[in-house]
Motif scaffolding. Sequence first.
Motif, PDB file in Angstrom:
ATOM      1  N   VAL A  16       0.834  -1.192   0.000  1.00  0.00           N
ATOM      2  CA  VAL A  16       0.000   0.000   0.000  1.00  0.00           C
ATOM      3  C   VAL A  16       0.875   1.251   0.000  1.00  0.00           C
ATOM      4  O   VAL A  16       0.492   2.293  -0.508  1.00  0.00           O
ATOM      5  CB  VAL A  16      -0.957   0.000   1.218  1.00  0.00           C
ATOM      6  CG1 VAL A  16      -1.739   1.280   1.306  1.00  0.00           C
ATOM      7  CG2 VAL A  16      -1.892  -1.183   1.126  1.00  0.00           C
ATOM      8  N   LEU A  17       2.093   1.127   0.543  1.00  0.00           N
ATOM      9  CA  LEU A  17       2.985   2.278   0.617  1.00  0.00           C
ATOM     10  C   LEU A  17       3.282   2.881  -0.742  1.00  0.00           C
ATOM     11  O   LEU A  17       3.483   4.078  -0.866  1.00  0.00           O
ATOM     12  CB  LEU A  17       4.303   1.867   1.287  1.00  0.00           C
ATOM     13  CG  LEU A  17       4.184   1.451   2.741  1.00  0.00           C
ATOM     14  CD1 LEU A  17       5.504   0.878   3.225  1.00  0.00           C
ATOM     15  CD2 LEU A  17       3.755   2.618   3.590  1.00  0.00           C
ATOM     16  N   GLY A  18       3.294   2.086  -1.789  1.00  0.00           N
ATOM     17  CA  GLY A  18       3.629   2.585  -3.112  1.00  0.00           C
ATOM     18  C   GLY A  18       2.469   3.197  -3.855  1.00  0.00           C
ATOM     19  O   GLY A  18       2.645   3.732  -4.938  1.00  0.00           O
ATOM     20  N   LEU A  19       1.282   3.134  -3.322  1.00  0.00           N
ATOM     21  CA  LEU A  19       0.108   3.654  -4.014  1.00  0.00           C
ATOM     22  C   LEU A  19       0.006   5.153  -3.817  1.00  0.00           C
ATOM     23  O   LEU A  19       0.426   5.688  -2.808  1.00  0.00           O
ATOM     24  CB  LEU A  19      -1.150   2.974  -3.482  1.00  0.00           C
ATOM     25  CG  LEU A  19      -1.129   1.458  -3.611  1.00  0.00           C
ATOM     26  CD1 LEU A  19      -2.321   0.871  -2.912  1.00  0.00           C
ATOM     27  CD2 LEU A  19      -1.126   1.078  -5.075  1.00  0.00           C
ATOM     28  N   ARG A  70      -8.043  -4.054   1.285  1.00  0.00           N
ATOM     29  CA  ARG A  70      -7.710  -3.180   0.158  1.00  0.00           C
ATOM     30  C   ARG A  70      -8.972  -2.751  -0.586  1.00  0.00           C
ATOM     31  O   ARG A  70      -9.819  -3.573  -0.901  1.00  0.00           O
ATOM     32  CB  ARG A  70      -6.772  -3.922  -0.773  1.00  0.00           C
ATOM     33  CG  ARG A  70      -6.192  -3.066  -1.830  1.00  0.00           C
ATOM     34  CD  ARG A  70      -5.105  -3.828  -2.551  1.00  0.00           C
ATOM     35  NE  ARG A  70      -4.387  -2.894  -3.375  1.00  0.00           N
ATOM     36  CZ  ARG A  70      -3.188  -3.084  -3.811  1.00  0.00           C
ATOM     37  NH1 ARG A  70      -2.552  -4.175  -3.518  1.00  0.00           N
ATOM     38  NH2 ARG A  70      -2.616  -2.189  -4.566  1.00  0.00           N
ATOM     39  N   PHE A  71      -9.065  -1.462  -0.885  1.00  0.00           N
ATOM     40  CA  PHE A  71     -10.167  -0.861  -1.624  1.00  0.00           C
ATOM     41  C   PHE A  71      -9.610  -0.359  -2.956  1.00  0.00           C
ATOM     42  O   PHE A  71      -8.787   0.549  -2.973  1.00  0.00           O
ATOM     43  CB  PHE A  71     -10.752   0.329  -0.859  1.00  0.00           C
ATOM     44  CG  PHE A  71     -11.279  -0.024   0.499  1.00  0.00           C
ATOM     45  CD1 PHE A  71     -12.631  -0.269   0.690  1.00  0.00           C
ATOM     46  CD2 PHE A  71     -10.433  -0.108   1.600  1.00  0.00           C
ATOM     47  CE1 PHE A  71     -13.124  -0.595   1.938  1.00  0.00           C
ATOM     48  CE2 PHE A  71     -10.925  -0.436   2.856  1.00  0.00           C
ATOM     49  CZ  PHE A  71     -12.279  -0.682   3.021  1.00  0.00           C
ATOM     50  N   ALA A 114      -8.177   7.615  -8.085  1.00  0.00           N
ATOM     51  CA  ALA A 114      -8.399   7.641  -9.528  1.00  0.00           C
ATOM     52  C   ALA A 114      -8.769   6.217  -9.950  1.00  0.00           C
ATOM     53  O   ALA A 114      -8.571   5.267  -9.174  1.00  0.00           O
ATOM     54  CB  ALA A 114      -7.126   8.094 -10.238  1.00  0.00           C
ATOM     55  N   PRO A 115      -9.296   6.040 -11.138  1.00  0.00           N
ATOM     56  CA  PRO A 115      -9.578   4.676 -11.593  1.00  0.00           C
ATOM     57  C   PRO A 115      -8.337   3.781 -11.469  1.00  0.00           C
ATOM     58  O   PRO A 115      -7.225   4.204 -11.781  1.00  0.00           O
ATOM     59  CB  PRO A 115      -9.985   4.867 -13.054  1.00  0.00           C
ATOM     60  CG  PRO A 115     -10.582   6.240 -13.079  1.00  0.00           C
ATOM     61  CD  PRO A 115      -9.711   7.034 -12.131  1.00  0.00           C
ATOM     62  N   ALA A 116      -8.538   2.571 -10.960  1.00  0.00           N
ATOM     63  CA  ALA A 116      -7.507   1.538 -10.761  1.00  0.00           C
ATOM     64  C   ALA A 116      -6.572   1.809  -9.581  1.00  0.00           C
ATOM     65  O   ALA A 116      -5.700   0.993  -9.314  1.00  0.00           O
ATOM     66  CB  ALA A 116      -6.701   1.298 -12.031  1.00  0.00           C
ATOM     67  N   GLN A 117      -6.740   2.889  -8.846  1.00  0.00           N
ATOM     68  CA  GLN A 117      -5.917   3.147  -7.668  1.00  0.00           C
ATOM     69  C   GLN A 117      -6.525   2.462  -6.455  1.00  0.00           C
ATOM     70  O   GLN A 117      -7.733   2.226  -6.388  1.00  0.00           O
ATOM     71  CB  GLN A 117      -5.781   4.631  -7.393  1.00  0.00           C
ATOM     72  CG  GLN A 117      -4.785   5.311  -8.285  1.00  0.00           C
ATOM     73  CD  GLN A 117      -4.529   6.731  -7.830  1.00  0.00           C
ATOM     74  OE1 GLN A 117      -5.448   7.444  -7.453  1.00  0.00           O
ATOM     75  NE2 GLN A 117      -3.278   7.146  -7.887  1.00  0.00           N
ATOM     76  N   SER A 118      -5.667   2.178  -5.471  1.00  0.00           N
ATOM     77  CA  SER A 118      -6.089   1.483  -4.254  1.00  0.00           C
ATOM     78  C   SER A 118      -5.662   2.225  -3.006  1.00  0.00           C
ATOM     79  O   SER A 118      -4.707   2.995  -3.018  1.00  0.00           O
ATOM     80  CB  SER A 118      -5.477   0.079  -4.213  1.00  0.00           C
ATOM     81  OG  SER A 118      -5.935  -0.706  -5.273  1.00  0.00           O
ATOM     82  N   ALA A 119      -6.362   1.943  -1.933  1.00  0.00           N
ATOM     83  CA  ALA A 119      -6.013   2.377  -0.589  1.00  0.00           C
ATOM     84  C   ALA A 119      -6.372   1.209   0.318  1.00  0.00           C
ATOM     85  O   ALA A 119      -7.005   0.249  -0.125  1.00  0.00           O
ATOM     86  CB  ALA A 119      -6.790   3.633  -0.200  1.00  0.00           C
ATOM     87  N   ALA A 120      -5.973   1.278   1.575  1.00  0.00           N
ATOM     88  CA  ALA A 120      -6.249   0.159   2.473  1.00  0.00           C
ATOM     89  C   ALA A 120      -6.563   0.641   3.877  1.00  0.00           C
ATOM     90  O   ALA A 120      -6.200   1.750   4.267  1.00  0.00           O
ATOM     91  CB  ALA A 120      -5.062  -0.801   2.520  1.00  0.00           C
ATOM     92  N   GLN A 173      -0.874   5.036   3.181  1.00  0.00           N
ATOM     93  CA  GLN A 173       0.432   4.813   3.784  1.00  0.00           C
ATOM     94  C   GLN A 173       0.563   3.436   4.435  1.00  0.00           C
ATOM     95  O   GLN A 173       1.635   3.095   4.913  1.00  0.00           O
ATOM     96  CB  GLN A 173       0.732   5.884   4.836  1.00  0.00           C
ATOM     97  CG  GLN A 173       0.903   7.276   4.265  1.00  0.00           C
ATOM     98  CD  GLN A 173      -0.436   7.932   3.964  1.00  0.00           C
ATOM     99  OE1 GLN A 173      -1.406   7.725   4.660  1.00  0.00           O
ATOM    100  NE2 GLN A 173      -0.470   8.693   2.890  1.00  0.00           N
ATOM    101  N   GLY A 174      -0.491   2.656   4.508  1.00  0.00           N
ATOM    102  CA  GLY A 174      -0.440   1.366   5.172  1.00  0.00           C
ATOM    103  C   GLY A 174      -0.451   1.490   6.689  1.00  0.00           C
ATOM    104  O   GLY A 174      -0.037   0.581   7.392  1.00  0.00           O
ATOM    105  N   ASN A 175      -0.951   2.628   7.199  1.00  0.00           N
ATOM    106  CA  ASN A 175      -0.977   2.870   8.651  1.00  0.00           C
ATOM    107  C   ASN A 175      -2.186   2.249   9.310  1.00  0.00           C
ATOM    108  O   ASN A 175      -3.267   2.183   8.722  1.00  0.00           O
ATOM    109  CB  ASN A 175      -0.986   4.375   8.933  1.00  0.00           C
ATOM    110  CG  ASN A 175       0.271   5.060   8.468  1.00  0.00           C
ATOM    111  OD1 ASN A 175       1.320   4.427   8.348  1.00  0.00           O
ATOM    112  ND2 ASN A 175       0.175   6.335   8.184  1.00  0.00           N
ATOM    113  N   PHE A 176      -2.023   1.867  10.560  1.00  0.00           N
ATOM    114  CA  PHE A 176      -3.120   1.352  11.366  1.00  0.00           C
ATOM    115  C   PHE A 176      -3.747   2.531  12.072  1.00  0.00           C
ATOM    116  O   PHE A 176      -4.811   2.755  12.259  1.00  0.00           O
ATOM    117  CB  PHE A 176      -2.609   0.312  12.364  1.00  0.00           C
ATOM    118  CG  PHE A 176      -3.647  -0.174  13.325  1.00  0.00           C
ATOM    119  CD1 PHE A 176      -4.721  -0.921  12.871  1.00  0.00           C
ATOM    120  CD2 PHE A 176      -3.574   0.104  14.665  1.00  0.00           C
ATOM    121  CE1 PHE A 176      -5.698  -1.378  13.748  1.00  0.00           C
ATOM    122  CE2 PHE A 176      -4.533  -0.356  15.536  1.00  0.00           C
ATOM    123  CZ  PHE A 176      -5.594  -1.091  15.090  1.00  0.00           C
TER     124      PHE A 176
END
Length: 176
Positions: A16-19, A70-71, A114-120, A173-176
Amino acid sequence: MFASARGTAGALAAAVLGLTAAGAAWSATPPAHAAATRASTAVRTCTTSDLYLSMGHKEGAAGSLYWSIRFTNTSTTGCSLRGYPGVSVLDTAHHQIGPAATHSGSPYGTVTLAPAQSAAAIARTTNGPVGGPCLRTGTYLRIYPPASHTAVLVPAPWKTCSGVFQVGPVNTQGNF
């Protein structure tokens, strides 16, 4: 009621850090023309029909077990998520096991995808019965994206232990 997840496995929480995603921020008292611009350029909130939900890999650290949710935006336009997803554990008959996840208390902002982007968002429990017993293992996580009243069932063998079941806010950022 429930939408189905269109897949089973996502990337490791660290991926997720690279998104990338842009957050929207406005001053408390924008000029009059800024309010009109903001209204015309506001990004809509993601709905379950815009999103593909999947699970990353489980990771253990310091007596805890973390698992990323992941969303991914599958629509053709941008949309945003803000806050915490609702998460609960279900058995094979879709009955809830234990209470829903509580919020981690971490601060959050708006995540624009944006289209095709992810977050978590990261779910957490203890790594075994540390200070209390474990509940039986569930088959699915029922996940309500932030600001949604429609859940997605994601196949995920989750076992809540020691009465600890938390979820962090959606972020890049992949943070909790």
